[in-house]
Design a protein around this motif. Structure first.
Motif, PDB file in Angstrom:
ATOM      1  N   ARG A  47     -68.059  50.655  33.529  1.00 30.04           N
ATOM      2  CA  ARG A  47     -67.893  50.730  32.077  1.00 30.04           C
ATOM      3  C   ARG A  47     -66.418  50.640  31.667  1.00 30.04           C
ATOM      4  O   ARG A  47     -66.100  50.217  30.558  1.00 30.04           O
ATOM      5  CB  ARG A  47     -68.518  52.025  31.547  1.00 30.04           C
ATOM      6  CG  ARG A  47     -70.043  51.997  31.583  1.00 30.04           C
ATOM      7  CD  ARG A  47     -70.644  53.157  30.808  1.00 30.04           C
ATOM      8  NE  ARG A  47     -72.102  53.076  30.831  1.00 30.04           N
ATOM      9  CZ  ARG A  47     -72.902  53.969  31.407  1.00 30.04           C
ATOM     10  NH1 ARG A  47     -72.381  55.012  32.023  1.00 30.04           N
ATOM     11  NH2 ARG A  47     -74.209  53.815  31.380  1.00 30.04           N
ATOM     12  N   TRP A  50     -65.627  45.947  33.587  1.00 30.09           N
ATOM     13  CA  TRP A  50     -66.896  45.359  34.039  1.00 30.09           C
ATOM     14  C   TRP A  50     -66.645  44.208  35.019  1.00 30.09           C
ATOM     15  O   TRP A  50     -65.840  43.314  34.744  1.00 30.09           O
ATOM     16  CB  TRP A  50     -67.721  44.862  32.858  1.00 30.09           C
ATOM     17  CG  TRP A  50     -69.176  44.792  33.205  1.00 30.09           C
ATOM     18  CD1 TRP A  50     -69.848  43.715  33.704  1.00 30.09           C
ATOM     19  CD2 TRP A  50     -70.123  45.856  33.140  1.00 30.09           C
ATOM     20  NE1 TRP A  50     -71.164  44.038  33.945  1.00 30.09           N
ATOM     21  CE2 TRP A  50     -71.358  45.343  33.600  1.00 30.09           C
ATOM     22  CE3 TRP A  50     -70.046  47.195  32.732  1.00 30.09           C
ATOM     23  CZ2 TRP A  50     -72.513  46.130  33.659  1.00 30.09           C
ATOM     24  CZ3 TRP A  50     -71.200  47.960  32.790  1.00 30.09           C
ATOM     25  CH2 TRP A  50     -72.404  47.436  33.250  1.00 30.09           C
ATOM     26  N   ASP A  52     -67.452  40.802  37.469  1.00 23.57           N
ATOM     27  CA  ASP A  52     -68.185  39.540  37.371  1.00 23.57           C
ATOM     28  C   ASP A  52     -69.331  39.487  38.366  1.00 23.57           C
ATOM     29  O   ASP A  52     -70.341  38.822  38.128  1.00 23.57           O
ATOM     30  CB  ASP A  52     -67.240  38.366  37.630  1.00 23.57           C
ATOM     31  CG  ASP A  52     -66.087  38.334  36.647  1.00 23.57           C
ATOM     32  OD1 ASP A  52     -66.352  38.402  35.431  1.00 23.57           O
ATOM     33  OD2 ASP A  52     -64.923  38.254  37.087  1.00 23.57           O
ATOM     34  N   GLN A  71     -82.168  48.530  36.288  1.00 24.76           N
ATOM     35  CA  GLN A  71     -81.487  49.051  35.105  1.00 24.76           C
ATOM     36  C   GLN A  71     -80.372  48.116  34.648  1.00 24.76           C
ATOM     37  O   GLN A  71     -80.184  47.880  33.448  1.00 24.76           O
ATOM     38  CB  GLN A  71     -80.931  50.439  35.392  1.00 24.76           C
ATOM     39  CG  GLN A  71     -81.998  51.514  35.564  1.00 24.76           C
ATOM     40  CD  GLN A  71     -81.411  52.908  35.717  1.00 24.76           C
ATOM     41  OE1 GLN A  71     -80.206  53.099  35.620  1.00 24.76           O
ATOM     42  NE2 GLN A  71     -82.272  53.887  35.954  1.00 24.76           N
ATOM     43  N   LEU A  72     -79.642  47.577  35.607  1.00 25.94           N
ATOM     44  CA  LEU A  72     -78.544  46.670  35.296  1.00 25.94           C
ATOM     45  C   LEU A  72     -79.065  45.413  34.597  1.00 25.94           C
ATOM     46  O   LEU A  72     -78.498  44.956  33.590  1.00 25.94           O
ATOM     47  CB  LEU A  72     -77.810  46.297  36.589  1.00 25.94           C
ATOM     48  CG  LEU A  72     -76.381  45.760  36.476  1.00 25.94           C
ATOM     49  CD1 LEU A  72     -75.490  46.778  35.793  1.00 25.94           C
ATOM     50  CD2 LEU A  72     -75.861  45.415  37.855  1.00 25.94           C
ATOM     51  N   GLU A  75     -80.054  46.278  30.975  1.00 22.27           N
ATOM     52  CA  GLU A  75     -79.008  46.700  30.040  1.00 22.27           C
ATOM     53  C   GLU A  75     -77.869  45.687  29.901  1.00 22.27           C
ATOM     54  O   GLU A  75     -77.421  45.399  28.796  1.00 22.27           O
ATOM     55  CB  GLU A  75     -78.449  48.053  30.486  1.00 22.27           C
ATOM     56  CG  GLU A  75     -79.489  49.174  30.437  1.00 22.27           C
ATOM     57  CD  GLU A  75     -79.007  50.450  31.090  1.00 22.27           C
ATOM     58  OE1 GLU A  75     -77.785  50.556  31.362  1.00 22.27           O
ATOM     59  OE2 GLU A  75     -79.840  51.340  31.328  1.00 22.27           O
ATOM     60  N   ARG A  76     -77.388  45.158  31.012  1.00 22.15           N
ATOM     61  CA  ARG A  76     -76.292  44.188  30.959  1.00 22.15           C
ATOM     62  C   ARG A  76     -76.371  43.304  32.198  1.00 22.15           C
ATOM     63  O   ARG A  76     -75.751  43.596  33.218  1.00 22.15           O
ATOM     64  CB  ARG A  76     -74.938  44.900  30.890  1.00 22.15           C
ATOM     65  CG  ARG A  76     -73.761  43.948  30.712  1.00 22.15           C
ATOM     66  CD  ARG A  76     -72.491  44.710  30.375  1.00 22.15           C
ATOM     67  NE  ARG A  76     -71.341  43.827  30.347  1.00 22.15           N
ATOM     68  CZ  ARG A  76     -70.114  44.199  30.002  1.00 22.15           C
ATOM     69  NH1 ARG A  76     -69.877  45.448  29.645  1.00 22.15           N
ATOM     70  NH2 ARG A  76     -69.108  43.337  30.004  1.00 22.15           N
ATOM     71  N   PRO A  77     -77.143  42.222  32.132  1.00 19.27           N
ATOM     72  CA  PRO A  77     -77.347  41.372  33.316  1.00 19.27           C
ATOM     73  C   PRO A  77     -76.031  40.914  33.929  1.00 19.27           C
ATOM     74  O   PRO A  77     -75.169  40.364  33.236  1.00 19.27           O
ATOM     75  CB  PRO A  77     -78.148  40.196  32.760  1.00 19.27           C
ATOM     76  CG  PRO A  77     -78.860  40.756  31.577  1.00 19.27           C
ATOM     77  CD  PRO A  77     -77.903  41.741  30.970  1.00 19.27           C
ATOM     78  N   THR A  78     -75.882  41.188  35.206  1.00 19.65           N
ATOM     79  CA  THR A  78     -74.667  40.890  35.954  1.00 19.65           C
ATOM     80  C   THR A  78     -75.074  40.341  37.321  1.00 19.65           C
ATOM     81  O   THR A  78     -76.014  40.855  37.926  1.00 19.65           O
ATOM     82  CB  THR A  78     -73.823  42.169  36.144  1.00 19.65           C
ATOM     83  OG1 THR A  78     -73.536  42.728  34.855  1.00 19.65           O
ATOM     84  CG2 THR A  78     -72.520  41.879  36.882  1.00 19.65           C
ATOM     85  N   LYS A 140     -82.596  36.872  34.138  1.00 23.26           N
ATOM     86  CA  LYS A 140     -83.239  37.963  33.414  1.00 23.26           C
ATOM     87  C   LYS A 140     -84.624  37.555  32.926  1.00 23.26           C
ATOM     88  O   LYS A 140     -85.589  38.316  33.046  1.00 23.26           O
ATOM     89  CB  LYS A 140     -82.374  38.405  32.243  1.00 23.26           C
ATOM     90  CG  LYS A 140     -82.966  39.586  31.472  1.00 23.26           C
ATOM     91  CD  LYS A 140     -82.072  40.029  30.338  1.00 23.26           C
ATOM     92  CE  LYS A 140     -82.693  41.211  29.594  1.00 23.26           C
ATOM     93  NZ  LYS A 140     -81.838  41.667  28.479  1.00 23.26           N
TER      94      LYS A 140
END
Length: 349
Positions: A47, A50, A52, A71-72, A75-78, A140
């Protein structure tokens, strides 16, 4: 994304974190911005800066890698590269990781990880560079479609598998000698063991210490929150109940005050039922010499959960009470003499 690929390494092994970071930092196009020993610590760091790409182990404390990956992605696809000893070709956990959104898999061996990572450094660097270019929107969407298609018919487990096997042993009258015979026959490279021997408080610590002097495996009186490790036998303290639990993907024991069950504290049933719940088919249950029926119903729960179950046979028992009751319930896959139990434990059947 900047020209330099920022990477977060998440693995509970200090050796893996160190070696993987060194390998990736050698490439001028990659920079390791942080490491973490578990996902909860990782997300705190992420947080602030972040990454890459994330490299992710599966078996970690507090939260396993599959749960974190899901969860990733929500919430914030990485881009995530899963690097784990569980990810052998065709393994169910590999399929779970890919379905959850992992863009690449690096299978590491259970032993010799440092040498393996160095030998595979080119592949690791290439995987990170490829992952950094992944279309996470498509990843995703694919994960969501797959989840919608399966969650109606399949329970969503955090992990289908773990590399760690657990052996749960219960015994009473005659068990002090029987345990010395059994544990004394096991090599240091044995599965982790959790044991209930009916014994009053104040005696189990000295009993465990004496066994530790005559066995290759390490024998200890269990402590609350202690991790169950290969080559270690944890004996429940007298006067307390011991249960198996999970911390992320790792097995631990919970040792607490509690009322007697089947007139016993510790109780074999209490231990066996927790093993059925948290280890299932990764466990083996062994019920040995003892009076009464403590452990019979718990062993049946282990058997029904997919664990392989053993009973000490009547001829080698001092008191054939507990094994008899387990056999009568249909909880036992095989009855063996005391002298044969160690070999069966090592075979896993």
């Amino acid at each position: 994304m900047s020209s330099e690929i920022k990477v977060m390494v998440v693995d509970d092994s200090p050796v893996v974190r160190k070696v993987m970071s060194a390998i990736l930092d050698q490439d001028p196009g990659i920079r390791v911005i942080g490491t973490a020993h578990d996902p909860i610590f990782a997300i705190e760091k992420m947080r602030r800066d972040w990454p890459d790409v994330v490299t992710l182990d599966i078996e970690m404390p507090r939260m396993d890698g599959i749960t974190f990956l899901r969860q990733l992605m929500a919430e914030r696809p990485t881009p995530v590269i899963v690097c784990s000893s569980l990810t052998t070709a065709g393994a169910e956990t590999t399929l779970q990781a890919l379905a959850a959104g992992a863009v690449a898999i690096v299978a590491k061996p259970g032993l010799g990880v440092e040498g393996f990572l160095k030998d595979s450094s080119d592949n690791l660097v290439a995987a990170v560079k490829s992952a950094a270019r992944a279309n996470m929107g498509a990843v995703k969407r694919s994960a969501q479609l797959r989840s919608q298609a399966t969650e109606r018919t399949q329970p969503r487990l955090a992990m289908a598998q773990t590399t760690e096997r657990i052996v749960a042993i219960g015994t009473s009258t005659g068990g002090t000698v029987a345990l010395e015979v059994l544990l004394g026959a096991l090599p240091r490279v044995s599965p982790g063991m959790v044991i209930v021997q009916h014994m009053p408080a104040m005696f189990t610590a000295s009993f465990a210490a004496r066994l530790n002097t005559v066995c290759e495996v390490r024998v200890e009186e269990a402590k609350n929150g202690q991790r169950v490790l290969p080559g270690v036998a944890l004996i429940a303290p007298g006067g307390k109940q011991m249960q198996l639990a999970r911390s992320g993907a790792q097995y631990i024991v919970e040792v607490r005050e509690g009322p007697p069950v089947n007139r016993h504290c510790p109780s074999v049933d209490v231990l066996f039922r927790s093993v059925a719940k948290y280890a299932g088919k990764n466990a083996m249950g062994v019920i040995m010499t003892g009076m009464g029926d403590d452990g019979a119903r718990g062993l049946k729960e282990m058997h029904d959960a997919g664990a392989f179950t053993l009973a000490q046979d009547e001829e080698s028992c001092v008191v054939y009470g507990m094994p008899r009751e387990a056999v009568k319930l249909g909880a036992v896959d095989r009855s063996l003499p005391l002298s044969a139990l160690a070999a069966s434990i090592l075979r896993g059947a």
